[in-house]
Design a protein around this motif. Structure first.
Motif, mmCIF file in Angstrom:
data_model
loop_
_atom_site.group_PDB
_atom_site.id
_atom_site.type_symbol
_atom_site.label_atom_id
_atom_site.label_comp_id
_atom_site.label_asym_id
_atom_site.label_seq_id
_atom_site.Cartn_x
_atom_site.Cartn_y
_atom_site.Cartn_z
ATOM 1 N N LYS A 225 0.825 -1.412 0.123
ATOM 2 C CA LYS A 225 -0.019 0.055 -0.156
ATOM 3 C C LYS A 225 0.848 1.299 0.025
ATOM 4 O O LYS A 225 2.076 1.219 0.613
ATOM 5 N N GLN A 226 0.488 2.423 -0.439
ATOM 6 C CA GLN A 226 1.043 3.568 -0.689
ATOM 7 C C GLN A 226 0.167 4.789 -0.204
ATOM 8 O O GLN A 226 -1.174 4.696 -0.813
ATOM 9 N N THR A 227 0.496 5.380 0.601
ATOM 10 C CA THR A 227 -0.074 6.795 1.067
ATOM 11 C C THR A 227 0.234 7.862 0.352
ATOM 12 O O THR A 227 1.284 8.066 0.169
ATOM 13 N N VAL A 228 -0.992 8.729 -0.105
ATOM 14 C CA VAL A 228 -0.613 9.762 -0.837
ATOM 15 C C VAL A 228 -1.312 10.863 -0.475
ATOM 16 O O VAL A 228 -2.589 10.886 -0.153
ATOM 17 N N LYS A 229 -0.898 12.058 -0.013
ATOM 18 C CA LYS A 229 -1.614 13.111 0.354
ATOM 19 C C LYS A 229 -1.533 14.353 -0.665
ATOM 20 O O LYS A 229 -0.495 14.510 -1.106
ATOM 21 N N THR A 230 -2.622 15.015 -1.097
ATOM 22 C CA THR A 230 -2.751 15.918 -1.962
ATOM 23 C C THR A 230 -3.452 17.083 -1.478
ATOM 24 O O THR A 230 -4.463 17.026 -0.864
ATOM 25 N N ASN A 231 -2.832 18.202 -1.670
ATOM 26 C CA ASN A 231 -3.311 19.428 -1.543
ATOM 27 C C ASN A 231 -3.872 20.219 -2.749
ATOM 28 O O ASN A 231 -2.808 20.508 -3.784
ATOM 29 N N ILE A 232 -4.921 20.558 -3.212
ATOM 30 C CA ILE A 232 -5.405 21.337 -4.156
ATOM 31 C C ILE A 232 -6.005 22.611 -3.923
ATOM 32 O O ILE A 232 -7.038 22.841 -3.234
ATOM 33 N N LYS A 233 -5.426 23.829 -4.638
ATOM 34 C CA LYS A 233 -6.160 25.097 -4.527
ATOM 35 C C LYS A 233 -6.273 25.371 -6.092
ATOM 36 O O LYS A 233 -5.671 25.529 -6.904
ATOM 37 N N MET A 234 -7.683 25.805 -6.139
ATOM 38 C CA MET A 234 -8.237 26.238 -7.618
ATOM 39 C C MET A 234 -9.090 27.574 -7.475
ATOM 40 O O MET A 234 -9.930 27.635 -6.567
ATOM 41 N N THR A 235 -8.768 28.346 -8.227
ATOM 42 C CA THR A 235 -9.291 29.889 -8.282
ATOM 43 C C THR A 235 -9.694 29.876 -9.587
ATOM 44 O O THR A 235 -9.090 29.594 -10.804
ATOM 45 N N MET A 236 -11.002 30.333 -9.777
ATOM 46 C CA MET A 236 -11.976 30.533 -11.186
ATOM 47 C C MET A 236 -12.435 31.869 -11.032
ATOM 48 O O MET A 236 -12.895 32.335 -10.112
ATOM 49 N N GLU A 237 -12.317 32.351 -12.134
ATOM 50 C CA GLU A 237 -12.923 33.904 -12.640
ATOM 51 C C GLU A 237 -13.882 33.535 -13.612
ATOM 52 O O GLU A 237 -13.693 32.950 -14.815
ATOM 53 N N ILE A 238 -15.140 34.283 -13.855
ATOM 54 C CA ILE A 238 -15.918 34.229 -14.939
ATOM 55 C C ILE A 238 -16.342 35.814 -15.198
ATOM 56 O O ILE A 238 -16.654 36.592 -14.531
ATOM 57 N N SER A 239 -16.542 36.231 -16.573
ATOM 58 C CA SER A 239 -16.828 37.351 -17.022
ATOM 59 C C SER A 239 -17.773 37.082 -18.151
ATOM 60 O O SER A 239 -17.335 36.307 -18.938
ATOM 61 N N ARG A 240 -18.762 37.967 -18.276
ATOM 62 C CA ARG A 240 -19.721 37.875 -19.636
ATOM 63 C C ARG A 240 -18.954 38.953 -20.477
ATOM 64 O O ARG A 240 -18.949 40.353 -20.302
ATOM 65 N N LEU A 241 -18.761 38.577 -21.727
ATOM 66 C CA LEU A 241 -18.212 39.447 -22.964
ATOM 67 C C LEU A 241 -19.517 39.563 -23.975
ATOM 68 O O LEU A 241 -19.676 38.729 -24.782
ATOM 69 N N ASP A 242 -20.383 40.551 -23.770
ATOM 70 C CA ASP A 242 -21.333 40.596 -24.617
ATOM 71 C C ASP A 242 -21.003 41.176 -26.041
ATOM 72 O O ASP A 242 -20.181 41.935 -26.025
ATOM 73 N N LYS A 243 -21.656 40.466 -26.976
ATOM 74 C CA LYS A 243 -21.477 40.731 -28.223
ATOM 75 C C LYS A 243 -21.566 42.360 -28.597
ATOM 76 O O LYS A 243 -22.792 42.909 -28.239
#
Length: 243
Positions: A225-243
């Protein structure tokens, strides 16, 4: 990513290049109870590798995004933002594993959509919503608490606090060799977000969110068996670009 004491690879931190995705949203038929929307993935831009991200990772990500062009998602909402129906069209030639991952992403995005409550709400109103998400074989219960921070005409400013909890310690991880079992030992996932909505548009005017996830798994067969520790940081931005 930390493989534990004595591992042949030391704990490492890797930052993926920033990715900007461009999608086109089209509204179809609209009635008193149904709003039809189609979203098509058009193109992407990958940022400079300024943080030591491996060239091989950037190239693999670029290949995946190239295959995503033309990916189409169709959804039907009610007037509160609840999805009544939804499906998608995968571009020809897309890698089957990538297509499966995209479908998981879309399910997660559907769960993450803001749904207004049936009751009338004003500034300071709070409500909770519990939903289920399947993330790469890990079944998660997500609790989101929404707060209306401001109302200006038909524009709403809403903040969100999100917490996630595993529904099982067993993971059906994709692409695992036969006989390999994966067990979840520890899990912690929280996030916050803000979004500005206009009630005559399906796409938010702007929004941002950050999720911090920490998980430890044990994988292997028998006594190996192998123990694996993972830390994830995710940042997301959204913006509307009207035609």
């Amino acid at each position: 990513l930390d493989l534990g004491p004595g591992a042949p690879i030391p704990a490492t931190t890797q930052k993926t290049p920033p990715i900007k995705m461009f999608n086109t949203s089209t509204i179809g038929a609209v009635s008193d109870a149904r709003i039809e929307q189609t979203v098509v993935f058009d193109s992407y831009e990958m940022g400079e590798d300024t943080d030591g991200t491996g060239a091989m990772m950037a190239a693999a990500m670029g290949t995946a995004f190239d295959q995503m062009k033309g990916f189409e998602q169709r959804m039907i909402y009610d007037t509160r933002g609840v999805i009544i129906e939804g499906d998608w069209t995968v571009p020809p030639g897309m890698d089957p594993q990538l297509a499966a991952n995209l479908q998981n992403v879309n399910r997660s995005l559907e769960q993450a959509m803001l749904r207004l409550p049936q009751e009338a709400v004003g500034v300071g109103a709070k409500w909770k919503e519990v939903s289920n998400i399947d993330s790469n074989g890990l079944k998660i219960e997500q609790t989101a608490e929404y707060t209306i921070d401001a109302i200006d005409g038909n524009q709403l400013s809403v903040s969100t606090d999100i917490s996630q909890a595993p529904k099982s310690k067993k993971l059906d991880a994709p692409n695992m060799p036969p006989g390999v079992e994966v067990e979840l030992l520890e899990f912690d996932s929280k996030g916050t977000g803000k979004v500005v909505l206009q009630l005559d548009h399906m796409i938010p005017l702007s929004g941002s969110s950050t999720m911090d996830t920490s998980l430890t798994v044990e994988a292997g067969t028998g006594d190996q068996k192998q123990t694996v520790k993972t830390n994830i940081k995710m940042t997301m931005e959204i913006s509307r670009l009207d035609k």
